[in-house]
Structures are given as C-alpha cells and as structure tokens.
Write a protein that holds these residues in place. Structure first.
Motif, mmCIF file in Angstrom:
data_model
loop_
_atom_site.group_PDB
_atom_site.id
_atom_site.type_symbol
_atom_site.label_atom_id
_atom_site.label_comp_id
_atom_site.label_asym_id
_atom_site.label_seq_id
_atom_site.Cartn_x
_atom_site.Cartn_y
_atom_site.Cartn_z
ATOM 1 N N GLY A 34 17.482 26.574 46.107
ATOM 2 C CA GLY A 34 18.086 27.896 46.026
ATOM 3 C C GLY A 34 18.069 28.448 44.612
ATOM 4 O O GLY A 34 17.786 29.635 44.399
ATOM 5 N N MET A 35 18.375 27.609 43.623
ATOM 6 C CA MET A 35 18.296 28.033 42.227
ATOM 7 C C MET A 35 16.886 28.499 41.879
ATOM 8 O O MET A 35 16.691 29.561 41.280
ATOM 9 C CB MET A 35 18.694 26.878 41.302
ATOM 10 N N ALA A 36 15.908 27.684 42.234
ATOM 11 C CA ALA A 36 14.515 28.020 41.922
ATOM 12 C C ALA A 36 14.096 29.310 42.622
ATOM 13 O O ALA A 36 13.354 30.125 42.055
ATOM 14 C CB ALA A 36 13.600 26.863 42.330
ATOM 15 N N SER A 37 14.570 29.518 43.838
ATOM 16 C CA SER A 37 14.237 30.734 44.571
ATOM 17 C C SER A 37 14.751 31.966 43.836
ATOM 18 O O SER A 37 14.061 32.991 43.749
ATOM 19 C CB SER A 37 14.843 30.683 45.980
ATOM 20 N N LEU A 38 15.958 31.863 43.280
ATOM 21 C CA LEU A 38 16.516 32.985 42.529
ATOM 22 C C LEU A 38 15.705 33.262 41.271
ATOM 23 O O LEU A 38 15.479 34.417 40.902
ATOM 24 C CB LEU A 38 17.971 32.696 42.157
ATOM 25 N N VAL A 39 15.275 32.215 40.603
ATOM 26 C CA VAL A 39 14.470 32.398 39.394
ATOM 27 C C VAL A 39 13.143 33.080 39.745
ATOM 28 O O VAL A 39 12.699 33.999 39.048
ATOM 29 C CB VAL A 39 14.231 31.049 38.688
ATOM 30 N N VAL A 40 12.512 32.652 40.830
ATOM 31 C CA VAL A 40 11.254 33.266 41.259
ATOM 32 C C VAL A 40 11.466 34.755 41.541
ATOM 33 O O VAL A 40 10.692 35.610 41.083
ATOM 34 C CB VAL A 40 10.702 32.551 42.515
ATOM 35 N N MET A 41 12.528 35.090 42.278
ATOM 36 C CA MET A 41 12.779 36.494 42.609
ATOM 37 C C MET A 41 13.170 37.289 41.368
ATOM 38 O O MET A 41 12.801 38.457 41.223
ATOM 39 C CB MET A 41 13.872 36.585 43.675
ATOM 40 N N GLY A 42 13.913 36.657 40.448
ATOM 41 C CA GLY A 42 14.293 37.346 39.220
ATOM 42 C C GLY A 42 13.102 37.689 38.356
ATOM 43 O O GLY A 42 13.027 38.787 37.783
ATOM 44 N N VAL A 43 12.147 36.758 38.240
ATOM 45 C CA VAL A 43 10.938 37.014 37.455
ATOM 46 C C VAL A 43 10.135 38.155 38.084
ATOM 47 O O VAL A 43 9.640 39.054 37.383
ATOM 48 C CB VAL A 43 10.081 35.740 37.348
ATOM 49 N N LEU A 44 10.002 38.132 39.410
ATOM 50 C CA LEU A 44 9.272 39.203 40.089
ATOM 51 C C LEU A 44 9.945 40.552 39.846
ATOM 52 O O LEU A 44 9.266 41.548 39.542
ATOM 53 C CB LEU A 44 9.208 38.911 41.590
ATOM 54 N N LYS A 45 11.273 40.603 39.948
ATOM 55 C CA LYS A 45 11.987 41.861 39.738
ATOM 56 C C LYS A 45 11.839 42.345 38.298
ATOM 57 O O LYS A 45 11.722 43.550 38.048
ATOM 58 C CB LYS A 45 13.465 41.694 40.100
ATOM 59 N N PHE A 46 11.840 41.416 37.354
ATOM 60 C CA PHE A 46 11.679 41.795 35.952
ATOM 61 C C PHE A 46 10.317 42.452 35.726
ATOM 62 O O PHE A 46 10.206 43.490 35.070
ATOM 63 C CB PHE A 46 11.832 40.566 35.057
#
Length: 534
Positions: free
Chosen positions: A129-141
C-alpha cells in the motif's frame, strides 16, 4: 496625508467550525470504510490498520491541508478579499474504495495463501500500500504541469459536469443508502442538515448548526440502539483506546515496489483520475470566485500523497470537489487548518481510530449527500445554458460505474452467475453486464470527453468534436476508458482475444465512425458556407 493599515487577516471565522466538522466527517467516513472493508471483509489484523496504515494516511491529510491553508491566505492577501475559502483536502473516496477492495484486500488474501501468517501477510500488504501511494504520487507530480493546459482546451461544462455526475451518483447515492440503513437516524440527520445548510434555518441556542446536528444524530443513534429500537444487530461501540503511533518515514515502500507491478493497470488510472479530478475542482473553485493556480493545487496534492506513502499511508489524498459547498457554509481557511491538525494529530494518538469505531455511518453519511447536492447545483449554475444537455449526458458513465460496483459485489450477484451473464451472447448485441462494466471503467475521462464533444457540436465546432472522438478511440484501445478488464486495468489491443477483443474493438470503432461522420458534416457545412459563384 494619513495612511490606513489594511486589517489583519483573521485565522478563524464562525463558518470555519461548520466547514471543519464537514471536512472531518468526510475523512472519517472514508477511513471507516477502509477499516470496515479490510477488517470486516478480509480479516485484516486491526492493529496494522489502526497503528500502521492510519497514522501515515492521516499525516498526508495534515500536510495537504496545511499547504492549502497557506495558499488560501496568500490568495486572500493578494486579492484583498477576506471571503477566500481554502481548497478542502482529504482522502479520495473512489480510489480509497478501490485500494481496499481491489488491491489491499486481495493482496492480503494472496499473501496468506502463499504461506504467511495473518500478521506477516498484513505487514507485506501494508508495504504494498505504501509503494502504491508513492507510484501514484510520482505520476500525479509529473502530470501536474499539464493541468492549466487542460483547463484551456476543455469547456467548463466538461470540467464541472464530470464532477457533478460523480457527486450526484456516487457521493450522493451511496451515502444516502448508508444513511437509510438506519432510517430514523439517517433521515432525521439529513433533514436537519438540509434545514441548516440549504434552508439557512437556525437551531436553538444559536450554536453552530452542523456540529449540533451531528451530536443530536449520534445521541439518537445510541439512544435508540440501547433502547432496542435502533438498527437490527446494534452493538455497543468498542472501548476508547489511546495509542501513540508516529508516522515516521521508512523504507517499507521500497520493499513493496516490486509487488506493485501486477497492480499498475489499476494504480496508474487511480493516479490519473486524481489529476483530472484536481483540474475539475480547481475549475469549480474558480467558478465560485477563488482563482487558485491549477498547477499549484495539483502539486500540493501530489506532494501530500508522496508524504503519506513515505510515512506508511495507504490511501491517496485529493482536493475535494465540494469547495463551493464549504464556501456556502461560511468557511474560509481556518477549517482546513483545524481539519489537518485534528486528523493528523488524532491519527497519531489513536483518536481517529476510536472515532472511526464510535461514530455511526448513518450520522456521517448525510453530510456527503449535502455536498453532492451542492456540487451538482453549482455545476448547473456555472455552466452556459446551451451546454447543460451535454453535461447531463456526462452523468451517465457515473451511473454505469455505480452499477458495475454493485453488480460486481457478490452480495448482489454470485461471481459465477455474474461471469455467465457478462459473457453470454443472445443475438441482440453485447452482454448487458459487460457493457455496464466497460462503460463504467474510466468514467470520469469518458464523461469529460462526451460533454466536450456535445458542447463542441452545440457551438458548431464539428472538427473539434471529431478530434475529441478520435482521442477517445485511442484511449479506449488501451483501456484508459472502457477497459474490458473488470477491474478497470490498462491493456493493449494485442493483449485481448475472444469476447474482450470484440467489446474493445466495438467501442473503438463506435468512436471512429462517429468522428468520420462529424468530419464529413463539417466539410458539408463549410461548402454550404462558401459564397455562391453563380
């Protein structure tokens, strides 16, 4: 000559208390769903949810709301207006539901099936779940820098209409059903909220309306429950528990990154939907009079999601689509500051976890119904009348998404029966359930394209409408919209076969054929517009 110093900007106004309770309730409702799904449906250990997942998730809400508070104060100072309302930030409902039901829950079951005990499986799922948030955060950035361009090329109806469809169909309907599972409590709470917020009625003692309604609804729920007159199966709440769980940055997300690969077809659309949603809410705030930079709103959203992922969170943050609703409550920027501090610090101390277990959903849900009503009303008020029919069309993909959620629920239709109904050809076209699921996947982007296409037709820009349809055809080919994966994952045309390939090709062809027809009609219109040489 004398000079008058400008008045200092107040940190809090009375309406901030209403906004605070509304925004806190929104966040608590989503956290309650996450906890209920993971613990109740999948048997997740409660200590991992409340002491590892929730603190980091809540910390992301704190960081994002602090940034949005600062942005509101800066806009108020720059514009000389005291009525600027901060953008509300919280946990995103659709993707939080998706994370719990489609990623975290199934991953936990898979880890246990692989031989891990429940505690070890839960820790591995938490890191995923943590890694999923990081992946989505990078995409949003990365995608944040395209936000302003999108607002220039799409009409306001497309931006507001897609959000209004979500509000009316998902944010309004689902909470309404939840509220009416305990009709006396839910309906009374909803009615009182509408009296206070829509009819602008006053309650006794001139106390802030929203918190008083919540207090009354909670007392009514437990009073009826203990008297044996409440919801069937009523059980007293768990004992209040205090615990200290600091959301410290850790490298658990690095361990979880390899496990995200099978889930990328879900995670990338989740992140993309938040970028589109951030663009839409920025336009919604602009229509209400608060001209925030779309890029800054998106960057703050991406940053808070990354912070949450680094610190153990599992649900991404997003600017809420109800900024005009909070403005109508009289909230300014103090409510986001209070919300961030309450959710963030409360997540560390166990307050949020205890509230999630204590506050009944029948009392929490009506505020989301009100926000849905207000968003939909504002969309019609701020959209040119000639585009309203296009906007209504954009509501329909949200209806498909709602049906797909419920029809895919084993409580409604058993999985084997659903598969049979979704794959059986009867000679009258594609299976209905397959069409519903396919139409619902990527529903926000679908709604925006449909609305923008019809608006272009209304304005006489047929070539622009044809171009939008060709874009939709390309997106459909790769599952960005109309994915034939029941979970909404991306796919290439070469990865499909059988009925899935037929459905995908039919949707792509539908957009392509209509685009060609509109292009032909534009040529015909151009010829008719030429002066007659005869």
């Amino acid at each position: 000559m004398t000079s008058t110093a400008s008045p200092r900007l107040r940190w809090f106004v009375p309406g901030d208390l209403n906004g605070f309770f509304g925004l806190v309730v929104d966040n608590l409702t989503i956290l309650a769903f996450i906890a209920g799904a993971l613990i109740g449906l999948f048997g997740f250990p409660a200590d991992v949810v409340f002491q590892r997942m929730f603190p980091g998730t809540a910390f992301g809400v704190l960081v994002g709301n602090l940034i949005y508070t600062a942005m509101a104060r800066r806009l108020a100072a720059r514009s000389g207006r005291e009525d600027v309302t901060a953008m509300p930030l919280g946990l995103d409902a659709p993707t939080s539901i998706g994370m719990a039901l489609l990623v975290l829950g199934p991953a936990f079951v898979a880890y246990k099936a692989g031989g891990l005990d429940a505690q070890a499986a839960a820790i591995a799922t938490w890191k995923l779940g943590m890694a999923s948030l990081v992946v989505m955060g990078v995409l949003k950035f990365v995608l944040s820098f395209a936000g302003a361009w999108v607002t220039r090329v799409l009409p306001r109806a497309a931006l507001l209409g897609s959000i209004a469809g979500i509000a009316l169909v998902l944010m309004g309907f689902f909470p309404l059903i939840e509220a009416l599972r305990v009709p006396v409590v839910g309906f009374v709470t909803l009615g009182l909220l509408l009296y206070v917020l829509v009819a602008k009625g006053r309650l006794p003692l001139d106390l802030p309306g929203v918190p008083l309604v919540f207090a009354f609804g909670t007392l009514l729920y437990y009073g009826l429950g203990f008297a044996g007159l409440g919801a069937p199966g009523f059980t007293p709440p768990a004992a209040w528990q205090w615990h200290l769980a600091l959301p410290l940055p850790n490298w658990g997300f690095v361990e979880g990154l390899p496990a995200t690969l099978p889930y990328l077809p879900l995670l990338l659309p989740f992140g993309l939907l938040m970028v589109v949603g951030g663009i839409n809410v920025s336009e919604s705030a602009r229509a209400a009079g608060d001209d925030y930079s779309t890029r800054d709103i998106l960057l703050a959203e991406a940053f808070s999601t990354l912070v949450a992922g680094f610190c153990g969170g599992v649900a991404q943050t997003t600017p809420y689509i109800g900024q005009p609703a909070y403005k109508h409550m009289g909230a300014r920027h103090g409510y986001t500051l209070l919300t961030g501090l309450f959710i963030g610090i409360g997540g560390m101390l166990g307050v949020v976890s205890s509230l999630v277990q204590w506050l009944p959903l029948a009392v929490l849900a009506p505020i989301m119904v009100y926000v849905a009503i207000d968003i939909t009303t504002q969309a019609f008020d701020a959209t040119p009348r000639r585009h309203t029919a296009a906007m209504v069309l954009g509501f329909l993909p949200s209806v498909a998404y709602l049906l797909a959620i419920k029809l895919g629920n084993p409580a409604w239709i058993a999985p084997e029966k659903f598969h049979r109904l979704a794959t059986t050809l009867d000679g009258h076209g594609l299976p209905e359930l397959a069409v519903i699921t396919t139409l619902g996947n990527g529903f926000i982007i679908t709604a925006m394209i449909w609305i923008a296409t019809v608006a272009a037709m209304v304005d006489g820009h047929l070539r622009r409408a044809a171009a939008l349809l060709l874009v939709a055809a390309g997106l459909a080919a790769f599952g960005v919209v109309h994915s034939v994966d029941p979970r909404g994952g991306l796919h290439g045309p070469w990865q499909l076969d059988g009925l899935a390939q037929i459905i995908s090709l039919q949707f792509v062809a539908a957009y392509g054929v209509l685009a060609l027809l509109l292009a032909g009609l534009s040529l015909m219109a151009a010829v008719r517009a030429e002066p007659d040489d005869a």
